[in-house]
Each structure stands twice: as C-alpha cells, then as structure tokens.
Write a protein that holds these residues in place. Structure first.
Motif, PDB file in Angstrom:
ATOM      1  N   LYS A   1      -1.917 -11.772 -33.432  1.00  0.00           N
ATOM      2  CA  LYS A   1      -3.317 -12.569 -33.647  1.00  0.00           C
ATOM      3  C   LYS A   1      -3.439 -12.404 -34.948  1.00  0.00           C
ATOM      4  CE  LYS A   1      -5.977 -16.361 -32.306  1.00  0.00           C
ATOM      5  NZ  LYS A   1      -5.705 -16.973 -31.377  1.00  0.00           N
ATOM      6  N   VAL A   2      -4.223 -11.282 -35.531  1.00  0.00           N
ATOM      7  CA  VAL A   2      -4.832 -10.480 -36.368  1.00  0.00           C
ATOM      8  C   VAL A   2      -3.849 -10.672 -37.542  1.00  0.00           C
ATOM      9  CG1 VAL A   2      -6.148  -9.201 -37.751  1.00  0.00           C
ATOM     10  CG2 VAL A   2      -6.597  -9.354 -35.107  1.00  0.00           C
ATOM     11  N   THR A   3      -3.162 -10.901 -38.139  1.00  0.00           N
ATOM     12  CA  THR A   3      -1.971 -10.329 -39.243  1.00  0.00           C
ATOM     13  C   THR A   3      -1.712 -11.982 -39.278  1.00  0.00           C
ATOM     14  OG1 THR A   3      -0.932  -8.369 -37.937  1.00  0.00           O
ATOM     15  CG2 THR A   3       0.238  -9.705 -39.713  1.00  0.00           C
ATOM     16  N   GLU A   4      -1.603 -13.087 -38.563  1.00  0.00           N
ATOM     17  CA  GLU A   4      -1.007 -14.354 -38.698  1.00  0.00           C
ATOM     18  C   GLU A   4      -2.070 -15.283 -39.212  1.00  0.00           C
ATOM     19  OE1 GLU A   4      -1.600 -18.095 -35.744  1.00  0.00           O
ATOM     20  OE2 GLU A   4       0.112 -16.029 -34.673  1.00  0.00           O
ATOM     21  N   ASN A   5      -3.576 -14.689 -39.185  1.00  0.00           N
ATOM     22  CA  ASN A   5      -4.648 -14.935 -39.491  1.00  0.00           C
ATOM     23  C   ASN A   5      -5.780 -14.915 -39.614  1.00  0.00           C
ATOM     24  OD1 ASN A   5      -6.865 -16.574 -40.835  1.00  0.00           O
ATOM     25  ND2 ASN A   5      -6.475 -18.493 -39.644  1.00  0.00           N
ATOM     26  N   PRO A   6      -6.723 -13.693 -40.090  1.00  0.00           N
ATOM     27  CA  PRO A   6      -7.021 -12.601 -39.712  1.00  0.00           C
ATOM     28  C   PRO A   6      -8.911 -13.259 -40.059  1.00  0.00           C
ATOM     29  CG  PRO A   6      -6.244 -12.295 -41.905  1.00  0.00           C
ATOM     30  CD  PRO A   6      -5.218 -13.240 -41.467  1.00  0.00           C
ATOM     31  N   TYR A   7      -8.973 -14.927 -40.007  1.00  0.00           N
ATOM     32  CA  TYR A   7      -9.623 -14.682 -40.871  1.00  0.00           C
ATOM     33  C   TYR A   7     -10.662 -15.281 -39.502  1.00  0.00           C
ATOM     34  CZ  TYR A   7      -9.356 -15.009 -45.811  1.00  0.00           C
ATOM     35  OH  TYR A   7      -9.291 -14.897 -47.407  1.00  0.00           O
ATOM     36  N   HIS A   8      -9.647 -15.373 -38.186  1.00  0.00           N
ATOM     37  CA  HIS A   8     -10.171 -15.704 -37.063  1.00  0.00           C
ATOM     38  C   HIS A   8     -11.270 -14.502 -36.883  1.00  0.00           C
ATOM     39  CE1 HIS A   8      -7.445 -18.903 -35.981  1.00  0.00           C
ATOM     40  NE2 HIS A   8      -7.044 -18.960 -36.319  1.00  0.00           N
ATOM     41  N   LEU A   9     -10.881 -13.169 -37.217  1.00  0.00           N
ATOM     42  CA  LEU A   9     -11.595 -12.402 -37.178  1.00  0.00           C
ATOM     43  C   LEU A   9     -13.623 -12.618 -36.976  1.00  0.00           C
ATOM     44  CD1 LEU A   9     -10.196  -9.412 -37.990  1.00  0.00           C
ATOM     45  CD2 LEU A   9     -10.577  -9.828 -35.460  1.00  0.00           C
ATOM     46  N   ALA A  10     -13.927 -13.425 -38.342  1.00  0.00           N
ATOM     47  CA  ALA A  10     -14.871 -13.635 -38.120  1.00  0.00           C
ATOM     48  C   ALA A  10     -15.833 -14.614 -37.988  1.00  0.00           C
ATOM     49  CB  ALA A  10     -14.780 -13.890 -39.678  1.00  0.00           C
ATOM     50  N   LEU A  11     -14.939 -15.785 -37.296  1.00  0.00           N
ATOM     51  CA  LEU A  11     -15.128 -17.004 -36.247  1.00  0.00           C
ATOM     52  C   LEU A  11     -15.200 -16.478 -34.987  1.00  0.00           C
ATOM     53  CD1 LEU A  11     -12.300 -19.636 -37.530  1.00  0.00           C
ATOM     54  CD2 LEU A  11     -15.190 -19.616 -38.374  1.00  0.00           C
ATOM     55  N   ASP A  12     -14.231 -15.160 -34.087  1.00  0.00           N
ATOM     56  CA  ASP A  12     -14.044 -15.279 -32.803  1.00  0.00           C
ATOM     57  C   ASP A  12     -14.845 -14.321 -32.628  1.00  0.00           C
ATOM     58  OD1 ASP A  12     -12.370 -17.655 -32.667  1.00  0.00           O
ATOM     59  OD2 ASP A  12     -10.685 -16.711 -33.016  1.00  0.00           O
ATOM     60  N   ILE A  13     -14.725 -13.161 -33.146  1.00  0.00           N
ATOM     61  CA  ILE A  13     -15.930 -11.449 -33.145  1.00  0.00           C
ATOM     62  C   ILE A  13     -16.895 -12.093 -33.390  1.00  0.00           C
ATOM     63  CG2 ILE A  13     -15.330  -8.974 -33.060  1.00  0.00           C
ATOM     64  CD1 ILE A  13     -13.245 -11.259 -31.759  1.00  0.00           C
ATOM     65  N   TRP A  14     -17.786 -11.165 -32.564  1.00  0.00           N
ATOM     66  CA  TRP A  14     -19.449 -10.895 -32.721  1.00  0.00           C
ATOM     67  C   TRP A  14     -19.668  -9.881 -33.347  1.00  0.00           C
ATOM     68  CZ3 TRP A  14     -24.191 -11.068 -33.452  1.00  0.00           C
ATOM     69  CH2 TRP A  14     -25.221 -10.296 -33.546  1.00  0.00           C
ATOM     70  N   GLY A  15     -20.416  -9.961 -34.707  1.00  0.00           N
ATOM     71  CA  GLY A  15     -20.185  -8.379 -35.227  1.00  0.00           C
ATOM     72  C   GLY A  15     -19.234  -8.155 -36.911  1.00  0.00           C
ATOM     73  N   ILE A  16     -18.468  -9.338 -36.400  1.00  0.00           N
ATOM     74  CA  ILE A  16     -17.538  -9.238 -37.545  1.00  0.00           C
ATOM     75  C   ILE A  16     -17.911 -10.586 -38.395  1.00  0.00           C
ATOM     76  CG2 ILE A  16     -14.890  -9.008 -38.419  1.00  0.00           C
ATOM     77  CD1 ILE A  16     -14.298  -7.534 -36.340  1.00  0.00           C
ATOM     78  N   GLY A  17     -17.776  -9.686 -39.380  1.00  0.00           N
ATOM     79  CA  GLY A  17     -18.246 -11.072 -41.069  1.00  0.00           C
ATOM     80  C   GLY A  17     -17.375 -11.427 -41.678  1.00  0.00           C
ATOM     81  N   PHE A  18     -17.331 -12.629 -42.381  1.00  0.00           N
ATOM     82  CA  PHE A  18     -16.066 -13.039 -43.716  1.00  0.00           C
ATOM     83  C   PHE A  18     -15.508 -12.258 -44.562  1.00  0.00           C
ATOM     84  CE2 PHE A  18     -15.053 -15.362 -47.584  1.00  0.00           C
ATOM     85  CZ  PHE A  18     -13.758 -15.763 -46.594  1.00  0.00           C
ATOM     86  N   LYS A  19     -16.734 -11.045 -44.940  1.00  0.00           N
ATOM     87  CA  LYS A  19     -16.234 -10.262 -46.177  1.00  0.00           C
ATOM     88  C   LYS A  19     -15.451  -8.879 -45.237  1.00  0.00           C
ATOM     89  CE  LYS A  19     -20.541 -10.486 -49.084  1.00  0.00           C
ATOM     90  NZ  LYS A  19     -21.444  -9.717 -49.700  1.00  0.00           N
TER      91      LYS A  19
END
Length: 734
Positions: free
Chosen positions: A187-205
C-alpha cells in the motif's frame, strides 16, 4: 580485538559479531542505537553504536566498522554496516522472547518455552503452534494470542526495515501495520502519500521524502494532488473551513515548489474526484471574496450545520406556550433566588424560542439562568439532555445542574466497529431539549454530528462564552451562530455582587475590555501577578511557585490541583520545556521509566490525551495520571478520573506530559489553581482572548507570572483574524 578486514589504511575496517545483551538506546526516528554486545573471546561487554531499523536483546549482531575512543563514553565500536539476525543460542532465544517484543511472552513464559522446545521454539510457534498447549497453563486462548502477536511482530519488523531502508523513521511502524495490515508495504509503495492522510503522527514531509526514495517525480500529478490536499489541511488547522482558490494555489506552490499550472490542474482533479469542493454561495459573494475551496468533509459539515439549525428552528417548542410572567416568580420561589431584569428577559426569550443561545463571561449568571430554565421545563415533564465537548466540562455541568451530563462523544455513542456514531439522523436522540455547554469549543464537524442527531421536535439551547478562544478544530461556530442574527441570542454582561468579590472574575472582564489586570498585595486574594525581568527569571519563578509557594501557602497539590497554562508549545517557556523541568522536580524519582517518541514516562506522571481515541473512549484534552508501566506486556495504564485505560508502548504518541499544557488544550476545563507564564518569546501568540481564556480556567486561584511588556501586549492585542467560514452567511440566507 576482533580480526581486521581490508579497508582504508588510515582507518582499518574491522568485523565484529556477538549476542546483544542490552539495548542502551535506540531511536525509532533515526535508527541510531547504542548496544552492549557479548563478543566471543572478550570478557567485558563491548559497546557498539550504529544504525538499525529494529533491535532486541538476545538477537545476534554482525557488524563492520572501526574502533573509536569517545571522550565521554570510552572505547566503542562504530559500525558503518550493522546486520541483525535472530538468536541461535538458547540463552539468546530466551532473552529475545523475554524482551516484551511479543505480547503474551514475558520472562516466565520465555523460560518455559525454551526449556520445552529448545532451539526449535521459533519453528514451533510459527509452524506447529498447537504444541504450545503441551505446556501447563497454556490453553487455546493464550496460544491464539501468542500466534497473533508473533505474526504481527514479523510484519511490523518487515515494515520497520522497509521504512529504515528508505531513510524514514520507524516510530509509526506499529500504527502503519494496524491501519493497513499485511498489505502495508504494498500500500505504501503504491502511494506513499496515503501515510500523511491515514496515519496519525506522519506528516506530508515524511511521506514526500519516502516518495522521492521510491522514485516518484517531483512534478508528478500524484505528488501535486497530495500536496494540494495537505496545504488545505494545514490551512484548516489554523481554524479556517475553506481557502480562496488563489490562496490555496499560493500555499501549495510554496510547499511543493512546482509550477502553478500543475497545482491548478491538481486542484481541478481533486474537485472532480470530490476530495475538494468549490463554493460561492451567491454571485455577489463570489464577486466579493471569490471561489472558496473546501475539503469536502468540511463543506458537508458546514452546510449540514446550517440545514439542521434551520430544521430545528421550525415549529413550536415541545414545551408549548409558557407564560414567563407566571413561570419566573414560580422558579424564584422554588430556588430562593431573585433573577435580575436581564435574566428575566433571558428566561422569557428562551421559553419563546425552540433554538436559542446564551453567552457571557464568568460571573454573569449563565449557570443560574440555565438552572432556572431547566427547573421550569422539567416541571412540565420535559426530557432534558445535557452535553459538553470535554469530560471536565461535562462533569462541571452535572455538578451545577444536578442532572447527568455527558461528553458529546458519549452522548452520540461512538461505535468503533462501524467507525461511526450510533445516533444520527436515522437513529436520533430521544429528548425534548438538548443543552450544549462550552459551545465556544465546538468545531463545525462535531457540531454537525451533534445537530443531525437531534429530533425535529426537540429544542436546543447553546451556552458558551463567545469571547474565549475559538475551537481548536475548524470553524467559529458559536460566533457564526450569533453573528448570523438568525438565532435568538441572550448576551449577559452584568457581573453579580457575589462574583464581583473574586479578583479572577473582575480581572477576566478587565482583560476582555482591554484593561490591565489589577493585583493587590493580599494573601487572601484569588488572583496574583508576579513580574519577571527576563525569560530566565520567569522560568525560575514559575518552577518555585508551582513546586513550593502555592502548595505551602494555599495547600494545593502541585500535580493534582495546579495546572500551568502556557501560550505555546516550543521555546524555553513553552509547554515542552516546562513539562520536562516540572516532571524532574515533582516525579523524577519514579520508575520504571519508558522513553517513547522523545518523552520519558513514569508511574505518577500527569498526562493529557492529544487525539480522540474512540476505541478507548478517551478524547483530546482528557487529563489523567499514569498508574502502572508493565514492561513485560509493553503496556502503560493511565487513570482518567477513576477509569483505567491501557496503551501499547507504540500508542504513547497519543499522550504527552501535562504538568504544563497549552491554553488551547485547557478550553472547557477548570482547575483549582492556574499558573500562566507570559514572556516576550511568546509574542507571536500574545493576544487578548488567549489570556482571557487562560484566566477564566482558574477556579480558586490564578497566578500570572509575566514580563511587563508581554502582559501589555497580551491585553492590548486583538489581532485574532476572522476565520474563513460561510456558516453565518448560510444562516442569514435562510
């Protein structure tokens, strides 16, 4: 010394291997670790420093590097390449299993497992777990728990190694696993930007850095679309519900450093996919302020608030027509209180309207007014529901009315499995009147969720102080409702005689009028002002006031009763620095300690919840004390007002120390004693409603410790900009 490998002649590269006895330090953000290693042929343990995604006592280490003599720590092996492999010796396997890495396996159970299965224990857990039941005290339930924990740990370790190999901190690996499960890496490899939207504590940077490592181009549409949403999210975190299109383009260009045309295309794509919504309520409005771009959930919440208020204002109140001229003398007789002329007018207004608002500062009789109305309506057998945004506010509302009050989340009954509130427009609340207290804290999303659950026939009474800080979340709901002119509003201004004896209340109103607070040198006063010459002087005086002077003079407990409220989190007078010092002074000897996400936690520490956790039923701003730290089970137990809540160590980013808290976090709460530092280093945030809100949080004692210039700025400054919302306009148009 370990044997040497060929390397540069000036600094020979050597090979070292051995069993990890102790992990002295490991940063989940950077991977940097300090390990104590048992090396064959060496009598003493060797200190190894290097980078490892994940490391556990008992594992085997294989490293290449060189020896250094550190000025502070002595001889160390500095590894430039460090490989961690599972343990193979019985001693190493037992230490590995006993480390708490796998939930359900502590030191006692680890010894049992190794004694029973020897070096084959990993194969047994993974391939023939039913054999675990051969051991005394292990049944199907515990076997299942161990199997699940083992499988989970393997995936988490894979995620950890994946993140570390791409230069990303691993502290959120467990949260990533809990969100995405076994497909996390895919999931992360496919679109790492999901992390910033879905995971508390992980920012866009962080997500952006990972995307670069994975080869996603800087000007890709994937990055542009994620960046646009992130820019609008940052804007909403400042309290706005929407941004003018030009502002959004400007913010996104600055964030992403790509061409404006690409940003414009990304905005259009996000609008087409309904992730964003464009709005201009009328041609005139569009001409005046242009098109506004909303995150779609915020647009729906704002429109929903307006629609539900319009719906609820329709029809007669469920209590019918009550003559105020008869009801007011009756309630005065029952309560033994004489209402003022303004309070009588307010009661009449509330009886005549199905939806109404009561606002005003401390000491102006809001509580008396609400209690009078409730007594009248309950005499008519009306079913009243009381709620407030926070647990402390709900508890205070219960105490002042004698009727059970709930937090909004508990009133609406969140269902963690369905991840939605049980009460909504399809399953409304049952009641004749809903009273919403501390409404200045209500953001547009929570207000919409609450209003949609109110049945058509019911009335709503909104109570709050519009001069306090607006909500932490987006919107200015209470101010918008009042400004719209569409809802009957009572504004109380008269300070009653009993309240006027309190210097806290008198000074709160002075501050609200832009006048400096007055503090007399009187030990019996409930308001004190201490001048400081510098930031260092202020810090020293605050620590002394909290740890010594207030407890000695007034008898308040320094942890349970005293709350430091600071304007900002960072800096030498910020929440973080004050927490570190107060923790050391007030709870420094407590143990066992655990360090997570850069913070030390110990039993007895005062902590505050940072996010809503519906599964645990703890919410942003709830304050508790750590009861217990169980290193074997990797659990921390926190007591929130008599209720025990357990956290995995990986979940400790949800809480932080609370000896000091930000003034924003204190909204809706009252504390026996409040200490407020105001220094020039806070100058960016020094404004009137911030100081006013902090002062009104103190119930029995307020102490302001300030540099005179900073206090003057805070009192004079009304720079708080108007939040961009269209709720008032939507209500006006109705």
């Amino acid at each position: 010394m370990p044997s040497s490998s060929p390397s540069e002649p000036s600094e020979p590269r050597e090979h070292l291997s051995g069993a990890i006895e102790r992990v002295t330090f490991h940063s989940e953000e950077t991977g940097f670790c300090v390990l104590r290693v048992k090396v064959r042929g060496q009598r003493d343990l060797v200190t190894v420093v290097g980078l490892a995604a994940s490391v556990t006592p008992g594992e085997y280490l294989d490293a290449f590097g060189h020896w250094i003599n550190d000025r502070n720590h002595g001889l160390q092996f500095k590894a430039d390449h460090l490989k961690i492999v599972p343990p193979s010796t019985l001693e190493g396997i037992e230490k590995y299993l006993a480390s708490g890495l796998v939930k359900g396996i502590g030191p006692h159970f680890a010894k049992k497992l190794v004694r029973a299965f020897g070096e084959a224990v990993f194969d047994v857990i993974e391939q023939t777990p039913e054999r675990l039941e051969e051991l005394e005290g292990i049944g199907p339930k515990r076997r299942e728990r161990v199997m699940e924990a083992w499988a989970e740990q393997k995936v988490i370790r894979d995620i950890t190694v994946f993140l570390q190999s791409h230069g990303v901190g691993t502290s959120r690996a467990v949260r990533i696993y809990k969100t995405y499960g076994d497909r996390a890496i895919a999931k992360v490899t496919e679109n790492p930007y999901h992390l910033a939207l879905d995971i508390w504590g992980i920012g866009f940077k962080t997500a952006d850095r990972l995307a670069r490592k994975l080869g996603i181009p800087e000007d890709s549409m994937l990055r542009a679309r994620a960046g646009v949403r992130h820019a609008l999210q940052l804007w909403s975190e400042q309290g706005h519900c929407a941004a003018p299109r030009e502002k959004l383009v400007s913010e996104a260009c600055q964030l992403l450093e790509i061409q404006e045309a690409t940003i414009a295309e990304a905005i259009d794509a996000e609008l087409a996919d309904d992730n964003l919504t464009a709005d201009a309520t009328s041609p005139d409005e569009a001409a005046r302020s242009g098109e506004l771009i909303y995150l779609t959930p915020l647009y729906r919440a704002e429109v929903g608030c307006a629609e539900h208020l319009r719906r609820l204002m329709c029809g007669m109140p469920p209590w019918g027509k009550i003559e105020a001229a008869k009801a007011i003398p009756w309630v005065e007789e029952k309560t033994g209180l004489t209402l003022s002329a303004s309070q009588r007018q307010a009661v009449a207004t509330m009886l005549d309207h199905k939806v109404s608002i009561v606002t005003g500062g401390p000491g102006v009789g809001k509580t008396t007014l609400v209690n009078s109305l409730l007594k009248i309506l309950r005499a008519k057998h009306m079913w009243v529901l009381l709620c407030a945004p926070t647990g402390r506010a709900a508890k205070r509302l219960s105490e002042t009315t004698g009727i059970e009050a709930k937090t909004i989340h508990r009133l609406l009954e969140f269902d963690p499995k369905a991840y939605r509130f049980k009460h909504d427009d399809t399953h409304p609340l049952e009641g004749d009147l809903l009273v919403i207290d501390e409404a200045s804290m209500m953001d547009v999303v929570l207000m919409n969720q609450l209003l949609k659950a109110v049945p058509d026939r019911a009335g709503v009474l909104v109570v709050g102080d519009v001069d306090q800080l607006p909500s932490v979340g987006p919107g200015a709901v209470l101010a918008d409702l009042i400004d719209s002119g569409a809802i009957a509003t009572v504004r109380l201004t008269e300070i009653f005689r009993q309240a006027s004896r309190s210097r806290i209340i008198v000074n709160a109103h002075r501050i609200n009028r832009g006048e400096s607070p007055i503090a007399k040198r009187d030990s019996s006063s409930d308001f004190h002002l201490i001048h400081a010459d510098s930031a260092e002087d202020l810090f020293a005086k605050l620590i002394q006031v909290v740890t010594e002077r207030i407890p000695r003079r007034f008898g308040f407990h320094p942890i349970d009763d005293i709350q430091v409220l600071a304007p900002m989190n960072r800096g030498g007078l910020g929440v973080r620095a004050l927490n570190a010092e107060l923790q050391a002074r007030l709870n420094g000897e407590s143990g066992p300690k655990v360090t997570k996400f850069g913070i030390d936690f110990a039993p007895g520490d005062k902590v505050i919840q940072r996010v809503n956790n519906y599964d645990k039923e703890v919410f942003n701003g709830d304050i508790g004390r750590i009861d217990q730290i169980d290193l074997e089970q990797s659990l921390v137990a926190v007591n929130f007002d008599g209720r025990r809540v357990e956290y995995d160590l990986s979940e400790l980013d949800e809480v932080t120390l609370a000896y000091a808290a930000s003034i924003h976090k204190a909204q809706g709460s009252e504390y026996p004693a409040v200490v407020i530092p105001l220094g020039m280093q806070h100058y960016l945030l020094l404004e009137r409603n911030l100081l006013y809100t902090a002062v009104t949080r103190g119930k029995k004692l307020v102490v302001v410790i300030a540099e005179p210039k900073a206090l003057g700025m805070a009192v004079r400054n009304r720079k708080a900009g108007r939040r961009i919302t269209r709720l008032a306009r939507r209500l006006e148009d109705a």
